[in-house]
Write a protein that holds these residues in place. Sequence first.
Motif, PDB file in Angstrom:
ATOM      1  N   VAL A  23       0.962  -1.023   0.032  1.00 58.32           N
ATOM      2  CA  VAL A  23       0.146   0.010  -0.066  1.00 58.32           C
ATOM      3  C   VAL A  23       0.963   1.341  -0.012  1.00 58.32           C
ATOM      4  CG1 VAL A  23      -2.006  -1.053   0.949  1.00 58.32           C
ATOM      5  CG2 VAL A  23      -0.277  -0.078   2.595  1.00 58.32           C
ATOM      6  N   LEU A  24       2.194   0.942   0.520  1.00 51.36           N
ATOM      7  CA  LEU A  24       2.982   2.354   0.455  1.00 51.36           C
ATOM      8  C   LEU A  24       3.653   2.712  -1.078  1.00 51.36           C
ATOM      9  CD1 LEU A  24       4.966   1.768   3.541  1.00 51.36           C
ATOM     10  CD2 LEU A  24       3.190   3.250   3.235  1.00 51.36           C
ATOM     11  N   ALA A  55       0.581  12.144  -1.370  1.00 51.62           N
ATOM     12  CA  ALA A  55       1.498  11.344  -2.446  1.00 51.62           C
ATOM     13  C   ALA A  55       2.058  10.118  -1.743  1.00 51.62           C
ATOM     14  CB  ALA A  55       2.467  12.635  -2.308  1.00 51.62           C
ATOM     15  N   PRO A  56       2.676   9.367  -2.677  1.00 51.72           N
ATOM     16  CA  PRO A  56       3.289   8.382  -2.198  1.00 51.72           C
ATOM     17  C   PRO A  56       4.428   8.533  -1.263  1.00 51.72           C
ATOM     18  CG  PRO A  56       3.848   8.471  -4.545  1.00 51.72           C
ATOM     19  CD  PRO A  56       2.650   9.513  -3.946  1.00 51.72           C
ATOM     20  N   SER A  57       4.982   7.660  -0.571  1.00 47.27           N
ATOM     21  CA  SER A  57       6.114   7.986   0.417  1.00 47.27           C
ATOM     22  C   SER A  57       7.414   7.830  -0.388  1.00 47.27           C
ATOM     23  CB  SER A  57       6.320   6.613   1.474  1.00 47.27           C
ATOM     24  OG  SER A  57       7.375   6.851   2.064  1.00 47.27           O
ATOM     25  N   LYS A  58       7.985   8.908  -0.453  1.00 44.53           N
ATOM     26  CA  LYS A  58       9.526   8.966  -1.241  1.00 44.53           C
ATOM     27  C   LYS A  58      10.352   8.142  -0.559  1.00 44.53           C
ATOM     28  CE  LYS A  58      12.453  12.198  -3.400  1.00 44.53           C
ATOM     29  NZ  LYS A  58      12.763  13.478  -3.495  1.00 44.53           N
ATOM     30  N   SER A  59      10.509   8.014   0.926  1.00 45.70           N
ATOM     31  CA  SER A  59      11.537   7.153   1.368  1.00 45.70           C
ATOM     32  C   SER A  59      11.315   5.751   1.161  1.00 45.70           C
ATOM     33  CB  SER A  59      11.255   7.070   2.965  1.00 45.70           C
ATOM     34  OG  SER A  59      10.179   7.103   3.479  1.00 45.70           O
ATOM     35  N   VAL A  99      12.697   0.686  -1.200  1.00 47.46           N
ATOM     36  CA  VAL A  99      11.991  -0.528  -1.556  1.00 47.46           C
ATOM     37  C   VAL A  99      11.498  -0.771  -2.802  1.00 47.46           C
ATOM     38  CG1 VAL A  99      10.289  -2.237  -0.657  1.00 47.46           C
ATOM     39  CG2 VAL A  99      11.794  -0.930   0.898  1.00 47.46           C
ATOM     40  N   PHE A 100      10.480   0.268  -3.185  1.00 52.44           N
ATOM     41  CA  PHE A 100       9.991   0.041  -4.345  1.00 52.44           C
ATOM     42  C   PHE A 100      10.687  -0.068  -5.717  1.00 52.44           C
ATOM     43  CE2 PHE A 100       6.353   1.845  -7.274  1.00 52.44           C
ATOM     44  CZ  PHE A 100       5.786   0.647  -7.460  1.00 52.44           C
ATOM     45  N   HIS A 101      11.815   0.740  -5.703  1.00 56.23           N
ATOM     46  CA  HIS A 101      12.571   0.624  -6.850  1.00 56.23           C
ATOM     47  C   HIS A 101      13.086  -0.770  -7.033  1.00 56.23           C
ATOM     48  CE1 HIS A 101      15.812   1.535  -3.697  1.00 56.23           C
ATOM     49  NE2 HIS A 101      16.464   0.535  -4.691  1.00 56.23           N
ATOM     50  N   ARG A 102      13.037  -1.640  -6.120  1.00 57.82           N
ATOM     51  CA  ARG A 102      13.663  -2.946  -6.534  1.00 57.82           C
ATOM     52  C   ARG A 102      13.135  -3.787  -7.320  1.00 57.82           C
ATOM     53  NH1 ARG A 102      15.511  -3.744  -0.107  1.00 57.82           N
ATOM     54  NH2 ARG A 102      17.009  -1.940  -0.237  1.00 57.82           N
ATOM     55  N   ILE A 103      13.448  -4.055  -8.588  1.00 59.34           N
ATOM     56  CA  ILE A 103      12.672  -4.523  -9.491  1.00 59.34           C
ATOM     57  C   ILE A 103      13.307  -5.774  -9.948  1.00 59.34           C
ATOM     58  CG2 ILE A 103      11.791  -2.545 -10.670  1.00 59.34           C
ATOM     59  CD1 ILE A 103      14.024  -2.596 -12.651  1.00 59.34           C
ATOM     60  N   ILE A 104      12.362  -6.639 -10.440  1.00 60.89           N
ATOM     61  CA  ILE A 104      12.915  -7.932 -10.943  1.00 60.89           C
ATOM     62  C   ILE A 104      13.438  -8.070 -12.327  1.00 60.89           C
ATOM     63  CG2 ILE A 104      12.322 -10.546 -11.218  1.00 60.89           C
ATOM     64  CD1 ILE A 104      10.160 -10.215  -9.160  1.00 60.89           C
TER      65      ILE A 104
END
Length: 125
Positions: free
Chosen positions: A64-65, A78-82, A87-92
């Motif tokens: 949800v973040l 807005a979404p959490s920049k931190s 975390v969110f940028h870690r892509i497969i």
Amino acid sequence: MKTKELIPMEFESSHGTLYVNEDGTIHPDSDTDDWLGTIHRVDIEELDNYVSYYGFDSRDGGDVLDFGYWDKDGEYHAPSKSWREGVFHRIIVDSDPDEAKAYWTKERIQEAIDKSFNWIKENRL
């Protein structure tokens, strides 16, 4: 004519699971305890825009973040920049891991995050 079944995206939280329809509305099967109950509509357009910087068309769920949203009073959050930085940028990546590591440098990741928050500033705030 048969109607296509809507399968909502699934976003996890420590407070439960939030099912989000394609238009960003909250599916009735969601756990809306605690702060999840304040979400009126998820900013799917911004989320899709953000993941496009990584070469993806759209998300089908996550945490949800990951997203920004409008609350029931109409205020935009807005979404959490931190969260995105940590975390969110870690892509497969299905390609050569060495090639992916070279491309997704810390600087390249920060560039995508900065672009997303510039988009939010121009389109939401």
